[in-house]
Motif scaffolding. Structure first.
Motif, PDB file in Angstrom:
ATOM      1  N   GLY A   1      -5.731   0.683  -6.095  1.00 50.82           N
ATOM      2  CA  GLY A   1      -5.560  -0.356  -5.099  1.00 50.82           C
ATOM      3  C   GLY A   1      -4.620   0.025  -3.970  1.00 50.82           C
ATOM      4  O   GLY A   1      -4.825  -0.344  -2.812  1.00 50.82           O
ATOM      5  N   LYS A   2      -3.589   0.783  -4.277  1.00 54.52           N
ATOM      6  CA  LYS A   2      -2.592   1.083  -3.246  1.00 54.52           C
ATOM      7  C   LYS A   2      -3.096   2.026  -2.161  1.00 54.52           C
ATOM      8  O   LYS A   2      -2.411   2.243  -1.174  1.00 54.52           O
ATOM      9  CB  LYS A   2      -1.347   1.662  -3.899  1.00 54.52           C
ATOM     10  N   PHE A   3      -4.272   2.589  -2.367  1.00 57.64           N
ATOM     11  CA  PHE A   3      -4.823   3.483  -1.345  1.00 57.64           C
ATOM     12  C   PHE A   3      -5.826   2.783  -0.433  1.00 57.64           C
ATOM     13  O   PHE A   3      -6.463   3.431   0.393  1.00 57.64           O
ATOM     14  CB  PHE A   3      -5.476   4.685  -2.020  1.00 57.64           C
ATOM     15  N   MET A   4      -5.973   1.453  -0.611  1.00 57.49           N
ATOM     16  CA  MET A   4      -7.033   0.749   0.113  1.00 57.49           C
ATOM     17  C   MET A   4      -6.648   0.394   1.540  1.00 57.49           C
ATOM     18  O   MET A   4      -6.746  -0.745   1.968  1.00 57.49           O
ATOM     19  CB  MET A   4      -7.455  -0.485  -0.682  1.00 57.49           C
TER      20      MET A   4
ATOM     21  N   LYS B   1      -5.599  -5.543  -9.452  1.00 54.38           N
ATOM     22  CA  LYS B   1      -4.881  -4.410 -10.011  1.00 54.38           C
ATOM     23  C   LYS B   1      -4.560  -4.662 -11.476  1.00 54.38           C
ATOM     24  O   LYS B   1      -4.154  -5.766 -11.845  1.00 54.38           O
ATOM     25  CB  LYS B   1      -3.524  -4.243  -9.307  1.00 54.38           C
TER      26      LYS B   1
ATOM     27  N   GLU C   1      -1.473   1.199 -10.325  1.00 49.38           N
ATOM     28  CA  GLU C   1      -1.312   1.911  -9.045  1.00 49.38           C
ATOM     29  C   GLU C   1      -2.474   2.848  -8.760  1.00 49.38           C
ATOM     30  O   GLU C   1      -2.516   3.507  -7.740  1.00 49.38           O
ATOM     31  CB  GLU C   1      -0.045   2.770  -9.086  1.00 49.38           C
TER      32      GLU C   1
ATOM     33  N   PRO D   1     -11.086  -3.453  -1.094  1.00 48.91           N
ATOM     34  CA  PRO D   1     -11.362  -4.044  -2.402  1.00 48.91           C
ATOM     35  C   PRO D   1     -12.656  -4.863  -2.404  1.00 48.91           C
ATOM     36  O   PRO D   1     -13.001  -5.490  -1.401  1.00 48.91           O
ATOM     37  CB  PRO D   1     -10.150  -4.961  -2.634  1.00 48.91           C
TER      38      PRO D   1
ATOM     39  N   PRO E   1     -14.844  -8.139  -3.810  1.00 46.91           N
ATOM     40  CA  PRO E   1     -14.444  -9.505  -4.159  1.00 46.91           C
ATOM     41  C   PRO E   1     -14.003  -9.583  -5.619  1.00 46.91           C
ATOM     42  O   PRO E   1     -14.689  -9.042  -6.490  1.00 46.91           O
ATOM     43  CB  PRO E   1     -15.717 -10.323  -3.925  1.00 46.91           C
TER      44      PRO E   1
ATOM     45  N   HIS F   1       0.856  -1.182   0.000  1.00 45.70           N
ATOM     46  CA  HIS F   1       0.000   0.000   0.000  1.00 45.70           C
ATOM     47  C   HIS F   1       0.900   1.243   0.000  1.00 45.70           C
ATOM     48  O   HIS F   1       2.032   1.196   0.491  1.00 45.70           O
ATOM     49  CB  HIS F   1      -0.860   0.035   1.276  1.00 45.70           C
ATOM     50  N   ALA F   2       0.378   2.368  -0.495  1.00 46.02           N
ATOM     51  CA  ALA F   2       1.154   3.613  -0.454  1.00 46.02           C
ATOM     52  C   ALA F   2       1.565   3.936   0.989  1.00 46.02           C
ATOM     53  O   ALA F   2       2.711   4.282   1.268  1.00 46.02           O
ATOM     54  CB  ALA F   2       0.334   4.758  -1.058  1.00 46.02           C
TER      55      ALA F   2
END
Lengths: 384, 384, 384, 384
Positions: D340-343, D330, D337, D324, D326, C235-236
């Motif tokens: 998903g990376k902010f989840m 990504k 990017e 996310p 089900p 994750h970021a």
């Protein structure tokens, strides 16, 4: 002295300094010590409006009461202070707004100077205003260098910029002064800041001082000898500063493919080895001197010896802390905040630099900054 | 001087200071400047082991190599430094562990002193070790005061504790000294720290200095006159400190139902008005003097005048910054880090305090702290 | 259930956990999330005094009103809160003081339980108090591990300590569950925290979940494949955490001469490769799963599948955020602050760990921590 | 869809948003979350150059390789990232430089679109680019509001600015939905972000949801009832936020002579009581709902009910964390990017706002921000 002529000249010089800038360059404040150029040009204008036009020019109409809030600096007695870190967040007033403000105040000032018999008090304030603006001219040049020199595109300030020549000593033999009582501080008819007063006696031990300043080549020797990695040469606070900030070289130096370069007003250039070292902190100056088994002069030693060497290309860090001279007294009111309130935690620098305004130098001049700051044109003169 | 006897006495005094403590009191470090008492008793032991036993006592077996890591202080030349903030996180070695370490080193030291002809060098190190331990005795007392005085239960250190009497001046007339050259700094056969050297000449203007220190009653006047809320009396850095930390009174003062109390070694007590003011920062000392239209003395003025007044109940803030005397030179090796590396950003305090170890005072003694610190027994003597 | 017997047992277990400690170990708070052991033993005592003795036991005499201030935790409704970071600065009350307090409250509680008909309300509070104390027992064990495991001497907690055995799955084939509606949350007569209520329906897509947890050997593969240096798996916020804190391995892992070691309750030991991975953050769990091209289960998937695998050695990070179940309602008063106020910014962990108190586990139990925390016994179960 | 026409329209709308700005307004970055407008116009241009022109347009000549460094955002796979806080320190490239860059890329893009058969992959990237630019259009409007609304002169953005009308519900009766399985997430031919996939079943308990949003008048009741000073309504993290930042009202509200005003695109105006509440954090939304003895809807409840009420004037905070769905996966490469990376650590907002770009709204759209952020047009819809 023709005050009207002086006023015009000093104000024009500020504008000439800004002439090469893009509008965007006037706005940013990358670190707290660097002010946006548009703040400098507004603040120096506000100074004349606040301390001369408003109290002394009958019928003067204030340009905009909000500007008092925006362009005030550290003067606690004039309204609420803008927190310095906020300056870089203000897109308004715009550069053009401020130029109009500047024109309005300049017109009023010229009108006032032309049509009134100026009291001694006002004449003194005017001359203080000129000196204040000259100080901001130097800050403008150093702040512009910081703003452009920390941009990844490394834009030039101006390819026409030429730095003043300062002749360097040819004889490298240290100058010797005898033990005894010396007179220090300003005395005379001309202008001096309150911190240069009173002239007083100081007892000095015999000492020797270099006729020339440390060069880039000299300093590279220190770097190549591991000077930044040997705690023995550093103050405890300096050592923390080096490690916390991962300092490896003077400000503006960049190693590209193994070669040292540095940012100048012309953009990024290969390092000139024989040039006088610049942009170092007091901590670095002290460490270099320690590595050479010498020391920095005190400000009193500097002043006692300064007629015997050339100076003026670099502000020279001294070993002295910035403290009041015997008999020092603050002026009453806002003007009194000018110097005295900073007399803790700062080191004295003597001389002047290549970006100091012409005629702004004096052998008794006391500049002062925190020991970690490097964006001024600072250098090293050794003593022993 | 019987060095064996001195060793025993100085070491015992440290243990007497700690005698009233609970085990838990030895462990905590509420702020970075206050060290846990168990660190002090380990560190002073480590000093003798490291600088005398290990280099000079043939066959000496180091107690525990890990202790070098735990009890080192700022000595960069002796292994890696423990970051000071970490000291309060270490529950081990325990107090008993450290007492065993202390006993082990004391036995070895006494054995070494008794059975060897001590070189001059070792004798000097021993005397430095005594002075070092005496400095830590004062720090122990001030650190213990901080630890207990910042606990919401305000436990007493010891109801048996009696502070030494220091006689106060009866005549309040300021003492006048003439303009001229004065000699400053230590000279003689006894012990002095390197920062007291060299004895040198200083030129002083005529000045006046108070024979007595500011009292709590005096300072309350300043507080009641709004002294903490009037920026004109403060340095810019002091004003920031006051506002950032919401300072309203000296350290340890608490207003309860409108009455001022303060924490003492006996617990919380009503403020004694006629007692000498204590636990103020340099910033507060400066602001108070400014409010009185006076100033603090320089350390040179203090030393020149000190034979003419009683001193020793408070460390007295001076206007002087902590800087090297002419001819100052660091000792080689770790001992050389003792003083010189702190000569930036600190103010000199002169005199001694009611918790300074007996026989640890000298008229040339230079104590030094950052201008915002207050947990030492600091006070104000006015000059003009 | 014999409440008097339960009370005695749960209180004794806390004391048994502390038995191997030195007095000094009770005092320190190396980071804000780790409380000093003496605070835990005071706080759990304060809980019974505050919520049972003071409101329900007629004539009960409060032990010390100051203790309310010192041992309060996050309960805003009960007096002023002690700022958590301050806990490690308090040397008083001492361990013995707190043991006396504990004894006083235990005597009163046993007296009260023995001599009164307990209302349903009090019985519920008692059982909440047992569960609360069991939670602090686990925290005691993890906080002690942190305190000793971050000491450079790496002292053992107890060489007698034996961790409970949890049988691991032999078959490694993933367990498959069908798509459909599942029931989640607690229902029954026994004790459950408010956050496990209400039991409600959840729709799950088909999924697969591992019968076993990730081992140290598994995780070393990720490390050796450069997992900590490839942003694509993070994750970021996790990537920032790794870089800011220079994370290179699970907590307590140390590489010594090229070999991985880790701190255990027995001291520093070579890493056991086949042991279940422990002390990793949610960020690391997520990155590991991403590197395996899998994911973490949601807390609903976990609960739906948990009867089909062994669990209980590690708190298992889930993909679920800690949020209220449908129909969740806070209890009125201070007890209502127990869980609901933390329902933002935390991740759910399911299962239990080798240091969870016996009988404190439930398939519906919802543990929760911030995603960067690692000092609990946390591990990874993969899903897809 | 005519992609050439769409490209032109979306790019022009960005320029129209910037038309009322002064050059200086493009430069500043008052807080880390607010980017300088000139960065937005450079970054959206860089997106098309980097993801379409450079990989797909044969013979395309990159405009300036340095711009990749300056206008990159969070895409770790495309060169080194500029640290976001630095954006506000860069005066170069100037606004005109960036407009030239924009023109160069627009010409190339229009040329490319006109003269090539676009593969499905490129068409998808183009549509992603449009949606990306529309997202930055909303950010431009909210960032401009922050920049001007935090200037002490409170300049208007544009007196011509008219906000879109969103009709409000007349009937205030809560809408009831039955318990059961609902379908959530995007399905269809059009564009959707990866975070809206896959469409999946969710089981919801019966619930009620308000047809209208909370107004300024409603929220003032909460404020006047002491809502900001009663911890019982706040999460622990929200309570810390309120106290650390001394929050007393929504962002942009100012009390002047006892009357509430707020900053709008027209400058400072008296508060309109019947207008929909705006610029509140999730913490405030939660506290308000708690004070009303209700709660915020989950994002699933919102989506299930949204056909039955008007939405689109405010981004509505939900109780759901940004996680996310089900089957979420990504995309490979830099595009992956995007979301998903902010989840972790963020809350979902549903709906759209008065400054969302036209045609950029969808009932399945998932916006997300940290719970303390307020500079977006955020509001409250209650559920129970």
């Amino acid at each position: 002295m023709d005050l009207a002529e002086c006023y015009k000249k000093v104000r024009q010089r500020t504008e000439q300094i800004c002439a090469p800038l893009q509008t965007e360059d006037y706005v940013v404040q990358p670190v707290v010590d660097v002010s946006p150029p548009k703040w400098h040009i507004g603040h120096t204008t506000w100074f004349f409006e606040t301390f001369i036009l408003k109290p002394y020019f009958m019928g003067y109409q204030e340009y905009d009461p909000n500007y008092n809030y925006v362009f005030n600096s550290y003067y606690e007695t004039v309204g609420n202070r803008v927190i310095r870190t906020d300056r870089g967040n203000l897109s308004r007033p715009t550069v053009i707004d401020i130029q109009l403000y500047r024109k309005y105040v300049d017109d009023a000032m010229q009108n006032y100077i032309a049509c009134n018999e100026l009291s001694d008090e006002v004449q003194e304030l005017l001359i203080l205003g000129f000196n204040h603006e000259e100080q901001h001219q130097e800050l403008l040049l150093t702040d512009i260098k910081f703003i452009l020199g920390n941009n990844p595109l490394f834009p030039a300030y101006s390819h026409e910029y030429e730095k003043p020549k300062v002749e360097e000593a040819e004889d490298k033999a240290f100058i010797k002064l005898e033990e005894g009582v010396y007179e220090i501080g300003y005395e005379g008819e001309g202008f001096a800041f309150d911190n240069e007063l009173n002239r007083h006696k100081v007892y000095l031990n015999a000492f020797e001082i270099s006729p020339s300043l440390v060069t880039n080549a000299d300093y590279l020797e220190f770097m190549n000898a591991g000077g930044y990695h040997d705690f023995r040469h550093w103050h405890a606070a300096g050592w923390d500063w080096v490690n916390t900030n991962k300092i490896e070289a003077p400000m503006y130096w960049h190693q590209i493919d193994g070669e040292w370069h540095y940012y100048t007003y012309h953009g990024l250039e290969p390092l000139h080895l024989h040039e006088t070292l610049c942009h170092i902190s007091y901590y670095e100056a002290y460490a270099y001197a320690s590595w050479k088994s010498m020391r920095l002069p005190t400000e009193f030693e500097w002043e006692a010896a300064a007629t015997q060497f050339n100076w003026g290309s670099r502000w020279e860090w001294t070993e002295s802390s910035y403290l009041p001279y015997p008999g020092f007294a603050k002026a009453p009111g806002a003007i009194g905040e000018y110097n005295g309130k900073f007399m803790v935690g700062q080191k004295v620098l003597r001389g002047a630099s290549e970006v100091t305004s012409p005629n702004h130098s004096r052998i008794t001049y006391r500049n002062f900054f925190q020991p970690e700051l490097r964006w001024q044109f600072t250098g090293i003169r050794l003593a022993k």
